[in-house]
Design an enzyme around this catalytic site. Structure first.
Site, short mmCIF file in Angstrom:
data_model
loop_
_atom_site.label_atom_id
_atom_site.label_comp_id
_atom_site.label_asym_id
_atom_site.label_seq_id
_atom_site.Cartn_x
_atom_site.Cartn_y
_atom_site.Cartn_z
CG ASP A 69 -1.78 1.21 1.32
OD1 ASP A 69 -2.51 1.48 0.35
OD2 ASP A 69 -1.74 1.92 2.35
CB THR A 102 -1.84 5.78 -1.88
OG1 THR A 102 -1.83 4.35 -1.78
CG2 THR A 102 -3.04 6.32 -1.15
CB THR A 103 1.12 2.94 -5.51
OG1 THR A 103 0.96 2.30 -4.23
CG2 THR A 103 2.48 2.61 -6.06
CG ASP A 429 -6.42 0.86 0.20
OD1 ASP A 429 -6.49 1.76 1.06
OD2 ASP A 429 -5.36 0.56 -0.36
#
Length: 561
Positions: A69, A102-103, A429
């Site tokens: 994550d 988020t990545t 998520d």
């Protein structure tokens, strides 16, 4: 804006492409910022997508975290350079806005910085690059919205597809068939067709070590983190429960300052013990008089929240006890159970109690769990908190929300703490993805399809522009291809062959063609059920572009004491 730039070019270096001759220090600062930010981007790039690698993080407390994550990885990185910290904050901002991607947002920011560096080398002014990138991001969002598919919240299949896609890139991907329906049901229980947002603080994940991830379940009621006190034969099952929540101590009072009591007569000792017992009995009788038969006691830092003698008396009064309720749990429990926290014994009355059909401590996979089911309270406050869930269009759903006070509990099970922590992050998520669909009700394809589609359209749009802006738009379009390239790299495919084939398929009009990393080929990604919320992609592009524009405008760096 482009015409004066060309004039400057010809004057400055007689036609050479070096329109912007910066002083050495500002250029050094910019390049330093870009190098630091790109290093952060490269650190998480390998963890993008379903075939991405995982990171093992050792914290200062000696804990070990295994995750892919982006937000969790970057939160753990101790970035010293201010530009690197901006990318860490960027990932946190995406986590707050969309909860997923988020990545991707950090990888995109790194790619945009690489494109900006090439533009700076060509002599284009940083302000022009920044403004062009902002315009290009607005166009990209416009193109993404055009290719999206509107959905309805009653369409459970679409919500499940989005949640499953999010979970497929996690370590716990093999359990996506278990976790995705839980995430969808949890969000739909606390929202309805009129909701414009969902407060994820109304969904609580309680982690218990035991069993496997397959034993994770959505509880029709409330689950407590703590266990019941059974040392004095207190009841562990209470039907028709009246639940009280206290914030005062069931122990003899003590002065605030340090003190010593010297007793030199055994009769005085007896009197002291009797006084303490009488004080406790008086308090506990008031609790029993209110009709309370389940007592939740907040954790105390001043003195013992409850003594052995208090527990013995409560056991005789047939009152079940759960102690060490954390301060940050109070608000959730009050909304869930309909009770009110009481900080003084004189204020402990029947109207402060919550009501439930059953409170019991059960064994789930060799693990003790306290469950409160059949909660019934006509809580106007809870109804208001949940945003008026009981709408006319969703009568049955509204009734269930009212019955639960607008909150949901998920019992997460796992073989060890590492697995449990990753399950919680993955569930968070998935919940955020469903929340995104409540906020902006549209889905787009995944697998790099939207990035290639937008890249093509931006390249075509760049042909219609003039001057330096056209260069910047083209560089921005090329930078978007980092997502499909990285997906192909992480899946062990040939990125050049895959991205070329992807461009070719999109040029033929197959705008939903994407990388199927499981089969290692290009296919219609919608048919593979690989979809994501529109909000995840749009917010990633907007936030990454804003951060890059901000870094481009920085030309000096000062430290203060």
């Amino acid at each position: 804006m482009s015409a004066p730039t060309k004039t400057t070019t010809s004057k400055a270096s007689g036609g050479a492409n070096s329109a912007f001759n910066d002083k050495s220090k500002p250029m050094e600062v910019r390049l330093s910022n870009m190098t630091a930010a790109k290093a952060i981007s490269d650190a998480v790039r390998t963890s993008l997508g379903p075939k991405g690698m995982d990171k093992m993080i050792s914290t200062s407390k000696g804990e070990v975290i295994v995750t892919n994550d982006g937000a969790t990885i970057l939160k753990s990185i101790q970035a010293l350079h201010p530009a690197a910290r901006m990318l860490v904050d960027l990932s946190a901002a995406q986590d707050i806005e969309a909860g997923d991607g988020t990545t991707s947002v950090v990888v995109l920011a790194g790619s945009f910085l690489g494109a900006a560096e090439k533009m700076l080398a060509k002599g284009i002014h940083p302000s022009l690059i920044a403004s062009s990138f902002i315009k290009a991001s607005a166009k990209a969002v416009e193109y993404l919205t055009e290719m999206s598919t509107p959905i309805d919240l009653s369409d459970n299949a679409s919500l499940l597809r989005a949640a499953t896609t999010s979970l497929n890139s996690k370590i716990v991907s093999q359990y996506s068939s278990t976790l995705a329906p839980i995430a969808v049901k949890a969000v739909t229980r606390i929202s309805n067709s009129q909701s414009s947002n969902v407060d994820l603080r109304d969904i609580r994940i309680v982690k218990k070590v035991g069993g496997t991830i397959e034993d994770t379940a959505l509880i029709d009621g409330t689950v407590l983190n703590q266990n019941m006190i059974t040392t004095h034969g207190s009841p562990t099952t209470v039907k028709q429960a009246k639940i009280g929540l206290i914030q005062f101590q069931l122990s003899p009072p003590k002065p605030d300052m340090d003190h010593t009591v010297i007793v030199n007569d055994y009769r005085l000792m007896d009197k002291l013990i009797k006084e303490e017992r009488a004080y406790l009995i008086n308090m506990l009788k008031k609790i029993k008089k209110s009709g309370c038969n389940v007592l939740l006691i907040q954790k105390s830092i001043l003195r013992d929240a409850v003594t052995t003698e208090s527990l013995a008396i409560l056991s005789k009064l047939k009152i079940a006890v759960v102690k060490d309720i954390e301060r940050d749990e109070i608000d959730f429990l009050c909304r869930s159970l309909g009770c009110k926290p009481v900080s003084d014994i004189d204020a402990f009355t029947e109207d402060k109690l919550g009501y439930a059909e059953l409170v019991e401590e059960t064994m789930v996979q060799e693990c003790k769990v306290v469950m409160i089911t059949g909660i019934k309270h006509a809580s106007n406050a809870a109804g208001a908190n949940a945003g008026g869930q009981a709408g006319a269009g969703a009568a049955s759903q509204g009734a269930s929300v009212g019955a639960r006070g607008g909150t949901v509990s998920i019992l997460a099970m796992g073989s060890n703490q590492l697995v449990l922590d990753e399950t919680e992050r993955s569930l968070h998520d998935a919940l955020c993805v469903v929340r995104c669909l409540v906020k902006k009700r549209a889905l787009i394809a995944g697998g790099g399809a939207p990035e290639i589609h937008v890249s093509r359209l931006l390249s075509q749009y760049a042909q219609t522009l003039k001057g330096m802006e056209a260069y910047c738009f083209q560089a921005y379009a090329d930078a978007l291809e980092v997502i499909p390239t990285t997906l192909a790299e992480n899946a062990g495919l040939n990125p050049i062959a895959i991205v070329t084939e992807l461009r070719n398929r999109h040029a033929k009009g197959e705008r939903n063609a994407g990388i199927n990393v499981r089969k290692g080929l290009i296919s219609n990604i919608l048919e593979e059920d690989v979809v994501q919320p529109l909000l995840v992609s749009t917010s990633a592009i907007e936030l990454a572009t804003e951060t890059v524009a901000l870094l481009l405008k920085v030309d000096d760096y000062h430290m203060t004491r």
